[in-house]
Design a protein around this motif. Sequence first.
Motif, PDB file in Angstrom:
ATOM      1  N   THR A  62       0.689   2.852   1.986  1.00 40.64           N
ATOM      2  CA  THR A  62       1.589   2.142   1.600  1.00 40.64           C
ATOM      3  C   THR A  62       0.677   0.432   2.513  1.00 40.64           C
ATOM      4  OG1 THR A  62       3.727   3.167   2.374  1.00 40.64           O
ATOM      5  CG2 THR A  62       3.383   0.535   2.409  1.00 40.64           C
ATOM      6  N   THR A  63      -0.210   0.690   2.777  1.00 44.70           N
ATOM      7  CA  THR A  63      -0.861  -0.910   2.647  1.00 44.70           C
ATOM      8  C   THR A  63      -1.847  -0.866   2.012  1.00 44.70           C
ATOM      9  OG1 THR A  63      -1.164   0.384   5.283  1.00 44.70           O
ATOM     10  CG2 THR A  63      -2.807  -1.937   4.761  1.00 44.70           C
ATOM     11  N   THR A  64      -2.638   0.092   0.799  1.00 38.44           N
ATOM     12  CA  THR A  64      -3.404  -0.041  -0.127  1.00 38.44           C
ATOM     13  C   THR A  64      -2.629  -0.719  -0.880  1.00 38.44           C
ATOM     14  OG1 THR A  64      -4.565   1.934   0.748  1.00 38.44           O
ATOM     15  CG2 THR A  64      -5.080   1.310  -1.645  1.00 38.44           C
ATOM     16  N   LEU A  65      -1.887   0.261  -1.403  1.00 44.98           N
ATOM     17  CA  LEU A  65      -0.614  -0.636  -2.474  1.00 44.98           C
ATOM     18  C   LEU A  65       0.286  -1.923  -2.080  1.00 44.98           C
ATOM     19  CD1 LEU A  65       1.481   2.469  -3.339  1.00 44.98           C
ATOM     20  CD2 LEU A  65      -0.603   2.057  -4.498  1.00 44.98           C
ATOM     21  N   SER A  92       8.473  -1.194  -3.471  1.00 41.71           N
ATOM     22  CA  SER A  92       7.902  -1.157  -1.858  1.00 41.71           C
ATOM     23  C   SER A  92       8.967   0.292  -0.964  1.00 41.71           C
ATOM     24  CB  SER A  92       8.468  -2.695  -0.890  1.00 41.71           C
ATOM     25  OG  SER A  92       7.309  -3.219  -1.414  1.00 41.71           O
ATOM     26  N   ASP A  93       8.707   0.803   0.276  1.00 38.30           N
ATOM     27  CA  ASP A  93       9.252   1.713   0.835  1.00 38.30           C
ATOM     28  C   ASP A  93       9.623   1.336   2.441  1.00 38.30           C
ATOM     29  OD1 ASP A  93       9.789   4.214   1.178  1.00 38.30           O
ATOM     30  OD2 ASP A  93       7.991   5.066   2.282  1.00 38.30           O
ATOM     31  N   GLY A  94      10.766   1.079   2.432  1.00 40.40           N
ATOM     32  CA  GLY A  94      10.906   0.674   4.439  1.00 40.40           C
ATOM     33  C   GLY A  94      11.132  -0.384   3.817  1.00 40.40           C
ATOM     34  N   VAL A  95      11.322  -1.800   2.987  1.00 38.69           N
ATOM     35  CA  VAL A  95      11.900  -3.394   3.148  1.00 38.69           C
ATOM     36  C   VAL A  95      13.167  -2.955   2.738  1.00 38.69           C
ATOM     37  CG1 VAL A  95       9.131  -3.629   2.064  1.00 38.69           C
ATOM     38  CG2 VAL A  95      11.115  -3.657   0.566  1.00 38.69           C
ATOM     39  N   ARG A  96      13.727  -4.020   3.129  1.00 35.39           N
ATOM     40  CA  ARG A  96      15.142  -4.302   2.724  1.00 35.39           C
ATOM     41  C   ARG A  96      15.483  -5.086   1.554  1.00 35.39           C
ATOM     42  NH1 ARG A  96      18.092  -4.342   7.968  1.00 35.39           N
ATOM     43  NH2 ARG A  96      17.232  -3.883   9.498  1.00 35.39           N
TER      44      ARG A  96
END
Lengths: 497, 257
Positions: B50-53, B89-93
Amino acid sequence: MVLGTVYGMFMLFLVVVGLLFLSSAPDSLGRTVSVVGGAILVLGWTFLPLLSSGIDETVDPARLATFPIPITTLLLALAVSGVLGVPGIITTLAALATSLVWWQTPLIAIVALLCAAIGALTCVVGSRMLAALTVRISSGRRAREAKTVLVLIPLLLLGPAILALSTLFRELRTVLPIIADVVAWTPFGAIWAVPGDLAIGRPGTAVLHALIGIGTLIAATVVWRWALDRALERPATSTSFSRTQRGLGWFAIFSGTPTGAVAARALTYWARDPRYAQSLISVPLVPAIVFFYSGASGDLSGLLFVGPIVAVLLGMSIYTDVSYDNTAFSLHLQSGVSGRADRWGRVIAVSVFALPTTIILTVASVWVSDSWERLVGMLGISLGLFITGLALSSLVSGRFAFAVPAPGDNPFKSRPGGGFTLMLSMFASWTALALLALPEMVLAIIGFATFNQSLGWISLAVALVLGGTLLIIGVRWGGKLLDDNGPEMLVQLQRQK
Amino acid sequence: MPENPTLVPALEISGLTKRFGEKLAVNAVDLTVPRGSFFGLVGPNGAGKTTTLSMATGLLRPDAGTVSVHGLDVWSNLVEAKKRIGVLSDGVRLFDRLTGLQLVTYAGLLSGMDRAVVAERAADLLELFDLDAVSGTLVVDYSAGMTKKIALACALIHAPQLLVLDEPFESVDPVSGANIRDILHGFVESGGTVIVSSHAMDLVQRMCDHVAVIADGRVLASGTTDEVRGSSTLEDRFVELVGGRRHGKGPEWLRIS
């Protein structure tokens, strides 16, 4: 919990002492106090849990639905658990203590004990009944949100209410017996009136009151049983797809630019998100509160403060706008929308309703306090504060995320650690606001003092020109900060998540 | 701009590094995603996917390293680069107090598109993801799978050339998952590039033509799926590369009979 118990014991002690004193007072006074007190007790038990959303969630019918318990056993168990809880015990003891009023006439005291037991049971059954009845309604997201807003109103009105009550207390001696007589015929107060009826020599009325009281308990139990049965048979599931909306709403009305889209989105949130409703509710409440306080002192010119106060509150209401977005803000970042469009959109959305509101409230306050010669100056002050407030919040919210309740959270939930930072920066911003809006305020006030109308006009002009300039600076500066530090902003927001 | 478009990778990452306090989340990652590829990024939890993306899509500022999309440096041309990238994105609202239609429209208008185009595409996307029946429902009332789909629609509305999807299949039902895969394959066939991160090795092996294995902030293997997995399955190869597999059947009492 411990604190609550101690508080409850203390209240109980006060009640017992008070009731003991009443025993030497005239019988009619004892009757009045026990009727009004008892009715408040029953009303409080029945309706408070509804607002405070789930005081006692362990016995929420929806949670009990999975266990195979016969309905009658369950009913009995729930009633007993209600009586034996801390509030139940304290209520029961307080109710039983009402018999102390009549200790000089033992026969009436025994009747009072019986009635108190019925009354206390009515409290518990009443609260359980409403919980079972509303389980279907109150489990949805909308209901939960509506409740949190509803709780706020009595809280904010507490001040004026106490004030109004204190003036009422002066006439209490004459008013209270009348209230008691009326309440004694309602299901909430009937049972508490029985001993008093006997004491003042009205056995016929006593029988009628007793019948109403016992009937209330039976009726409440029957309704409760029915509601519980229904709730257990068809457990409430989350009601999705509750509301649909055709079309684009505000998105169809605002221009199809990034700025217009942000404005449409923000305005939709003003209407739909209870966290925003929290600041909206201050709009009717500020005039109400100021009216009460200034009305009490007999001088209506205090109402002139309404416009400026509401202007500050509304102008600063977008201070935590990006923080309210939470990580949903990443959509703004992904789409590469400019910080300036983001800022303007939010300013436009709040202005749509806040600008007319500020003007109307200012004019109304001038009208009610009959000081038309101050109208233009007051408009200068209010509009200056509003526009400058927008400028400041556009700047600050472009750089800082604050710890605010997350979307869907209770609006009153305070986030650990964040409250202090928010308060500190709010205080700094309010000081800055006072300084930046000083020119128009000073001009208007000098105008009021010297009865010089033209100074009012100058104040209004300064408010619009200076405020407008500040707003443009605030939006551009805040937008630049957002453009430069968007990723850092998102990291800040992710920490709040 | 380079002349031969097929030679310029859709996404080129070099020396990308991000440190969170003590932890080196992403450690000098180099990654090349060819144009027109369906690229899978796999790795254990906390590997730095996730950080890389996030850094590759301009959402998180890297400590070091460069990212370019179709030859355009992302961090010095943020706005221009973002127009070419679609992100899930994963895990954002999401702005979930909007209806599905409003949310997709909002995403389109924010990226500066014309209202008429937005309206047309939003209708197409909602139909494509089988969301037209609930287009008037607030997104907060959507199921997890529907929420993923509406987020994907938001990522697609500005017709990006590169799609970066973080965990797109998580909590999506099999039918919707298959539909989404078809849409993504169609996107790749028409010349687009897709990057997905996932835990599901099986899925990545079947779906992606290129794959990179990332663990502890480093790229352990990268290339076409066949190159990386060799003769074994991707899952076995992954376990071999990443390590940490336990052998044994657990304590005695866990075995029935």
